[in-house]
Design a protein around this motif. Structure first.
Motif, mmCIF file in Angstrom:
data_model
loop_
_atom_site.group_PDB
_atom_site.id
_atom_site.type_symbol
_atom_site.label_atom_id
_atom_site.label_comp_id
_atom_site.label_asym_id
_atom_site.label_seq_id
_atom_site.Cartn_x
_atom_site.Cartn_y
_atom_site.Cartn_z
ATOM 1 N N VAL A 1 34.395 17.927 33.819
ATOM 2 C CA VAL A 1 33.720 18.135 32.561
ATOM 3 C C VAL A 1 32.736 19.738 32.987
ATOM 4 C CG1 VAL A 1 32.401 18.049 30.241
ATOM 5 C CG2 VAL A 1 34.009 16.957 31.294
ATOM 6 N N GLY A 2 31.923 20.004 33.880
ATOM 7 C CA GLY A 2 31.303 20.231 34.436
ATOM 8 C C GLY A 2 32.369 22.018 34.522
ATOM 9 N N SER A 3 33.016 22.248 34.807
ATOM 10 C CA SER A 3 33.358 23.431 35.220
ATOM 11 C C SER A 3 33.246 24.358 33.710
ATOM 12 C CB SER A 3 35.374 23.666 35.828
ATOM 13 O OG SER A 3 34.575 23.030 36.873
ATOM 14 N N GLY A 4 33.933 23.183 33.005
ATOM 15 C CA GLY A 4 33.686 23.921 31.321
ATOM 16 C C GLY A 4 32.764 23.820 30.752
ATOM 17 N N VAL B 1 27.980 28.534 39.647
ATOM 18 C CA VAL B 1 29.990 28.279 39.885
ATOM 19 C C VAL B 1 29.646 27.946 41.700
ATOM 20 C CG1 VAL B 1 32.669 27.949 40.968
ATOM 21 C CG2 VAL B 1 31.561 29.053 38.714
ATOM 22 N N SER B 2 28.696 28.047 41.972
ATOM 23 C CA SER B 2 28.316 27.754 43.770
ATOM 24 C C SER B 2 27.810 27.056 43.676
ATOM 25 C CB SER B 2 28.143 29.573 44.612
ATOM 26 O OG SER B 2 28.500 30.593 44.854
ATOM 27 N N ILE B 3 27.197 26.648 42.964
ATOM 28 C CA ILE B 3 25.470 25.568 43.146
ATOM 29 C C ILE B 3 26.540 24.518 42.393
ATOM 30 C CG2 ILE B 3 23.953 24.742 41.481
ATOM 31 C CD1 ILE B 3 22.976 27.819 41.070
ATOM 32 N N TYR B 4 27.307 24.847 41.347
ATOM 33 C CA TYR B 4 28.204 23.501 41.166
ATOM 34 C C TYR B 4 29.052 22.524 41.816
ATOM 35 C CZ TYR B 4 31.696 20.723 37.820
ATOM 36 O OH TYR B 4 32.600 20.134 37.843
ATOM 37 N N ASN C 1 37.964 27.582 41.385
ATOM 38 C CA ASN C 1 37.756 27.252 40.218
ATOM 39 C C ASN C 1 37.493 28.247 39.558
ATOM 40 O OD1 ASN C 1 37.424 24.728 40.734
ATOM 41 N ND2 ASN C 1 35.952 24.274 41.119
ATOM 42 N N ASN C 2 36.643 29.146 40.227
ATOM 43 C CA ASN C 2 36.595 30.054 38.529
ATOM 44 C C ASN C 2 37.626 31.045 38.747
ATOM 45 O OD1 ASN C 2 33.235 30.968 39.110
ATOM 46 N ND2 ASN C 2 34.082 31.595 41.811
ATOM 47 N N TYR C 3 39.062 31.134 39.787
ATOM 48 C CA TYR C 3 40.007 31.367 38.999
ATOM 49 C C TYR C 3 40.358 31.196 37.802
ATOM 50 C CZ TYR C 3 44.668 33.490 38.510
ATOM 51 O OH TYR C 3 45.828 34.098 37.759
ATOM 52 N N VAL D 1 44.496 20.248 37.645
ATOM 53 C CA VAL D 1 44.510 20.838 38.998
ATOM 54 C C VAL D 1 43.961 19.332 39.604
ATOM 55 C CG1 VAL D 1 43.540 22.063 40.588
ATOM 56 C CG2 VAL D 1 44.486 23.143 38.322
ATOM 57 N N THR D 2 42.946 19.017 38.818
ATOM 58 C CA THR D 2 42.142 17.861 40.052
ATOM 59 C C THR D 2 42.675 16.664 40.309
ATOM 60 O OG1 THR D 2 40.224 18.451 38.970
ATOM 61 C CG2 THR D 2 40.499 16.056 39.689
#
Length: 478
Positions: free
Chosen positions: A141-144, A159-162, A394-396, A412-413
Motif C-alpha cells: 500500500v505504501g507505493s500507492g 520513493v527513495s525514503i520508502y 517501483n518508480n516505473y 509484482v510482489t
C-alpha cells in the motif's frame, strides 16, 4: 435534473488547487505520512530477518533437526508477504489505504507476538506465515500512498525514503536479533518488534490520513448528498468501484492476477525483481555461516557485517534520490515536456551491472577467506545495486499504472517473494556442492542473463505496450 437544495454540479471532483487533494497537501504532511508508512515497512522486513542469527537456538528449543526446516522459519514469512498483496492491494483501492495499513498491521502484531510463544515447529511456521500476510500491508500500500501524494517528477525522493527504510530492516534486523538472542532470549526478538509496532500504531492514529482519491471523493459525495439530497451526484470513479462485498472480494483476488497475466511489462519486471529479491534472502540466510565458518567470528560480531549491506542500501537509495528525478526532468525537457515512465529506466540499467559484480566479489572473497573488508565491499556493491533496481522498478510501476498502483505493485510482489522463500532453502546445498566462489559466479551469470535484457526491453517496448494496455497510462494521469 430536479434540484434539491442549493445547486451542486453532478460530478464530484477535485478542483485544481483543492486543499483536500493529496497532491496539494503541504509537503510536511506528505513527508510525515511517508515516514510513518516507511516505519511500518521497516518492521516487517526486520521481522523476516531478525530470526536469522537465532535459527540454531530456535531449532534446538523446538526440536528441529533438518536444516531446510530451520531455514523455512526464516523464509516462510516471505510467503505471507507474497500472499497478502493478492487481497490487501486491491482492497486498498476500494476501501482506502489507511484502513488496510491499520488493520493489516494489527493482524501482523497479533501473530508476530504469538511467534514469541510458539512451542512447536508447526506453531512457529503458522504464526510466521500469518504475520507475513498482515505485514505485507505497508509494503504494497505504501507505493500507492506515494502515487496518491506526489506528481511523477517529485516521487523520486519519496520513493527513495520508502524503499531504503524497508531494506534497512533486513540489513539491521539480524544485528539486533543476534544481540537480543545472546543477551535475553530469541523469544524477545518477537516481543521487542511487537512493542515497536504498537508505538507506530499509536502514531498512525494521529498522523495517518486517507490518500486514495476515489475514496476521498466518495466521502465528499456522501457529505454532499446529505446536505443536498441530490441523487445524481457522481465521481469519476463510480463506474470502476463496486460496493458489494462479494464483488469486491472477487475483484480484489482477481485484479492482481489479471494484471500479472495480461501485462507483459509487469511480467518482465516481476521476473527481474524476483531473482534479485531471491538473492537478497539467499545472502541473508548464508551470512551467519560465512562469518562464523570462514572467518571464525562469533554470532554477535559476525552480525555486525550486515552493516555493509545496510550501507549499500543507503548509498544506492541516495544515488536514486539525487539522480532519478534529475534524469527524469532532463529527459522530459528533451521531449517537449512529455512525461514517460520509461524515463526511470537508465538507473535500472546501471544498477544491473552492480549486482553480478558484487555477488562475484562477495562469493570469491568469502570462499578464499580473504581480508574481511573485501567480502564486505562485495556485499556493499551487491546491495547498492539491489536497492537501485527495486526503486527503479517501483518508480516505473507507479508511473505506468497510476490508477492501479497498489494492485500492480501487489502483482509484482507476489512473484518477487517466491524466490525469497525458495532461495534460502537451497543455498546451503549450493555452497556445499561448489563453494562460495563458484556458487557466487553461477548466481551472477543468471543475474546477467536476466538483468541486462530487462531494462532494454522496457526502454524499447515499454511505451508501445502501455498504449495497447487498458490498465496502463498512455501519458501521465493525475
Amino acid at each position: 435534473m430536479t434540484e434539491v437544495g442549493p445547486f451542486v454540479p453532478e460530478e464530484v471532483n477535485f478542483a485544481p488547487n483543492d486543499p483536500e487533494y493529496p497532491k496539494n497537501w503541504p509537503d510536511s504532511r506528505k513527508f510525515f505520512i511517508v515516514l510513518l508508512v516507511s516505519g511500518f515497512g521497516f518492521l516487517t522486513p526486520a521481522t523476516s530477518s531478525m530470526v536469522a542469527p537465532a535459527l540454531d537456538q530456535i531449532a534446538t528449543d523446538l526440536h528441529i533437526t533438518n536444516s531446510a526446516e530451520s531455514q523455512l522459519i526464516l523464509s516462510i514469512f516471505l510467503l505471507g508477504l507474497g500472499v497478502g498483496p493478492l487481497l490487501l492491494g486491491p482492497l486498498s483501492e476500494i476501501y482506502g489505504r489507511a484502513p488496510v495499513i491499520r488493520w493489516g498491521n494489527l493482524f501482523y502484531l497479533v501473530f508476530n507476538t504469538a511467534g514469541g510463544f510458539a512451542r512447536t515447529n508447526s506453531e512457529m511456521l503458522i504464526f510466521r506465515l500469518l504475520a507475513g500476510v498482515g505485514g505485507s500491508a505497508p509494503l504494497v500500500v505504501g507505493s500507492g500512498v506515494i502515487s496518491d501524494c506526489y506528481h511523477p517528477e517529485q516521487r523520486g525522493f519519496a520513493v527513495s525514503i520508502y524503499n531504503i527504510v524497508p531494506l534497512l530492516g533486513p540489513a539491521l534486523g539480524p544485528i539486533a536479533g543476534a544481540f537480543i538472542t545472546q543477551s535475553i532470549s530469541w523469544r524477545w526478538v518477537f516481543f521487542i518488534v511487537s512493542l515497536a509496532d504498537v508505538t507506530l500504531q499509536l502514531m498512525a492514529a494521529v498522523v495517518l490520513r486517507e490518500t486514495y482519491p476515489p475514496v476521498l471523493l466518495e466521502h465528499r459525495k456522501s457529505l454532499l448528498f446529505e446536505s443536498t439530497g441530490n441523487p445524481n451526484l457522481r465521481t469519476p470513479y463510480d463506474n470502476e468501484r463496486s460496493r458489494d462485498l462479494r464483488t469486491v472480494l472477487r475483484q480484489s483476488l482477481f485484479r492482481c492476477l489479471q494484471l500479472l497475466v495480461t501485462q507483459p511489462i509487469l511480467q518482465v519486471l516481476a521476473i527481474y525483481l524476483a531473482y534479485v529479491y531471491g538473492l537478497i534472502y539467499l545472502v541473508f540466510s548464508t551470512f551467519p555461516s560465512v562469518w562464523e565458518t570462514q572467518y571464525h567470528q562469533s554470532s554477535t560480531i559476525g552480525s555486525l557485517n550486515y552493516i555493509s549491506l545496510g550501507l549499500g542500501y543507503l548509498s544506492g537509495s541516495l544515488i536514486c534520490a539525487v539522480f532519478v528525478d534529475r534524469i527524469y526532468g532532463e529527459l522530459k525537457a528533451r521531449n517537449d515536456g512529455r512525461t514517460e515512465p520509461e524515463y526511470r529506466v537508465p538507473i535500472m540499467a546501471a544498477a544491473s551491472l552492480l549486482v553480478p559484480v558484487g555477488i562475484v566479489l562477495y562469493g570469491w572473497s568469502a570462499g578464499k577467506s580473504l581480508f574481511w573488508l573485501i567480502t564486505d565491499i562485495g556485499g556493499f556493491i551487491f546491495s547498492c545495486g539491489i536497492i537501485m533496481i527495486m526503486q527503479s522498478v517501483n518508480n516505473y510501476v507507479l508511473d505506468a499504472y497510476p490508477l492501479y498502483a497498489a494492485s500492480a505493485i501487489g502483482a509484482v510482489t507476489v512473484v518477487r517473494n517466491i524466490p525469497g522463500v525458495v532461495f534460502p532453502l537451497f543455498a546451503p546445498y549450493l555452497y556445499d556442492a561448489v563453494g562460495f566462489g563458484w556458487g557466487g559466479s553461477l548466481l551472477a551469470l543468471v543475474a546477467v542473463c536476466i538483468g541486462f535484457p530487462a531494462p532494454v526491453i522496457i526502454w524499447i517496448y515499454g511505451r508501445r505496450l502501455r498504449i495497447s494496455s487498458q490498465f496502463a497510462s498512455n501519458n501521465e494521469r493525475e
